[in-house]
Design an enzyme around this catalytic site. Sequence first.
Site, short mmCIF file in Angstrom:
data_model
loop_
_atom_site.label_atom_id
_atom_site.label_comp_id
_atom_site.label_asym_id
_atom_site.label_seq_id
_atom_site.Cartn_x
_atom_site.Cartn_y
_atom_site.Cartn_z
N SER A 445 4.85 3.76 -0.39
CA SER A 445 3.42 3.74 -0.08
C SER A 445 3.16 4.44 1.25
CB SER A 445 2.91 2.29 -0.09
OG SER A 445 1.52 2.24 0.03
N ASP A 497 -0.47 4.51 -11.26
CA ASP A 497 -0.60 4.06 -9.87
C ASP A 497 -1.79 4.75 -9.19
OD1 ASP A 497 -0.29 3.25 -7.28
OD2 ASP A 497 1.77 3.93 -7.07
#
Length: 674
Positions: A445, A497
Amino acid sequence: MPGMVVFGRRWGIASDDLVFPGAFEIFIRVLWWIGTVLLYSYHKGQFDCNGKGVLHIYLIGLLVVLALIILSLCAIVYVSAQGTITNPGSRRCMPTLVYLRALLYLPELMWACLGAVWVSDDSKGSVVARWDTLIFSSYSWIILLFTALGVIFVFDPLGDSRPSAAPMEPLGVRHLESGGGTQFLSTARSLAVKVWESRLRLLCCCLPQDESNRAAFSSISQLVSGFFSDTDLVPSDIAAGLALLHQEQDKMERSRDPDVTTDHSPSSPIEEDLESELEKAVHFMHFAAAAYGWPLYVYSNLLTGPCKLSGDCCRSRADEFDIVGADHLGCNFSSILQSTGLQDRDFIHVSFHNQIYEIPFFVALDHKRESILVAVRGTLSLKDALTDLSAECENMPIDGVTGACYAHKGISQAASYIYRKLVNDGILNQAFSIAPYKLVITGHSLGAGAAAVLAILLRNSFPTLQCYAFSPPGGLLSKALADYSKDFVVSVVLGKDLVPRLSLPNMEDLKRKILKIVSNCNKPKYRILLQGCWYELFGGEPDDSPSEMVSRREEELNLPLLGEESLLIHQSSSYQSLASDDSPLHTVPHMPFFLPGRVLHILEDGPTRRSCFSQVRYRAEWSNEMAFRSILISPSMLVDHMPDAVLRALKSLTSDKPYSLCPSSSNHSQHNVV
């Protein structure tokens, strides 16, 4: 749409947003009315004795007030359910009904006060009568309290009853040609920035209000306040648009022609490269996940995690390496040891120091892969979230790279912080003096974005370095830097995602799609939201109802409140006409940013809807960064970003190796699948 104007100001709800709260209040009020009738029937014939006259008066008055309130609520729900999002003509009387409902709060408040006075007076009524009055008076105060909280919740600090343009004035004329209109919009933007900056400061009141933090607040406020400033959308409109867009995307996916497949030999170079990268990815993902410390470790091991850490947290350790900003019990470092399987002596530097633009990381020796590993932590705190939100582009010139070199400002600042620590503090020199391994940088991330930018900064000094970025942010690198990183960065993305698709241009594209699909829908908002919730929870066929474009003549869409134009306060660079998605008037207001390196995309095999107990099988393919140029709406868009989900998918691919090799999809990019 638009925000309802009552009491001389525009609120954060529209006239079609009162169906669900009104229906819920009707349900509560009807139960309350029935309870009052039952209580009245129970005491009937006894109101003249034992001082129950007070209870008689209170119950009669309460029944009358509740009946009037229920009738007004029924009218509000009925009117609010009429029309569509962009056709509020049948809801013109809604402000009058809201005023009527507000007037009924006065007798309810008065009756609640009288009930409180009667209960507090011991000389009036029996004990039973006082207790009955107390109970029903308490209900009134609870309802009034929740009503006050609801008003605060829907209050819009930027609300203004003034229209942005005259009814017959062409869109954008006042904004582009009128000095007064320009000044008005400029003042509105400044006010919006100040409001969002105040909200951020209130949210981050625990953070030091120093100069760097104030600059970050200001930058984020300008970004957030300007996103929907050119539209007349309320939050429920956006929710309805997302529900419709998800079903529209599913319809397009189901109607897409199946890919033509061709067989490849299991020993082909492309498959060998993909299989090798998957094995490396699952190995380094353990380190990227370990950087999160004990919160992720306990979350991933709910039964055994606390027990394993409890016996290891308080153990004394030799000072063979640096630990900066560690917790008092040492649970973060203990969880890193448990997750990676390394020993204390394998660590060179561990930093848990966390501020805006300064994120935790650790440096360790990975003897299994003969690498010096730098693992960067992802978003785990409010400070990390502020780093994520600092999404402006920052110039990042790199020797040997031609073209525009820009990167996400917050992530670039975080990578520069780690770069200074590694190079200026001699951490990498110390590591290479111990073991002459190759350098590998990884993260998930926010940590993935920082790892990729850090790899670019270190590439000239360490030509053999490799970077594995798991679920990196989409709005990270300009095209020149993204192409430059393909030789040494591998990005791993799971499913749909959201984060790898999150960038300012993609958000502008999402806004344009929401405007288009909301303006074209001919269903009332409450039905859109109900069907959207049902579809998300239980699946089924996507909604295929006719749109405004189908059920009305195209020229009628130019009338006020019928087309996409009615959702615009002034001309926006994110606007495109309904006629074409390729309108020449459309210009991207932000520089397009891309994922770093080569993109390894992991997808679920089989149907998108499956039983909760069915086993998931995955396939992996080399993808193209252009495949992530739009946001996909899905229930899994957030779940697919979780580090434990990425690690589980990678483990599934590598553990089922004999069965994971399958024919590759022969699409336009000729990517191979595992």
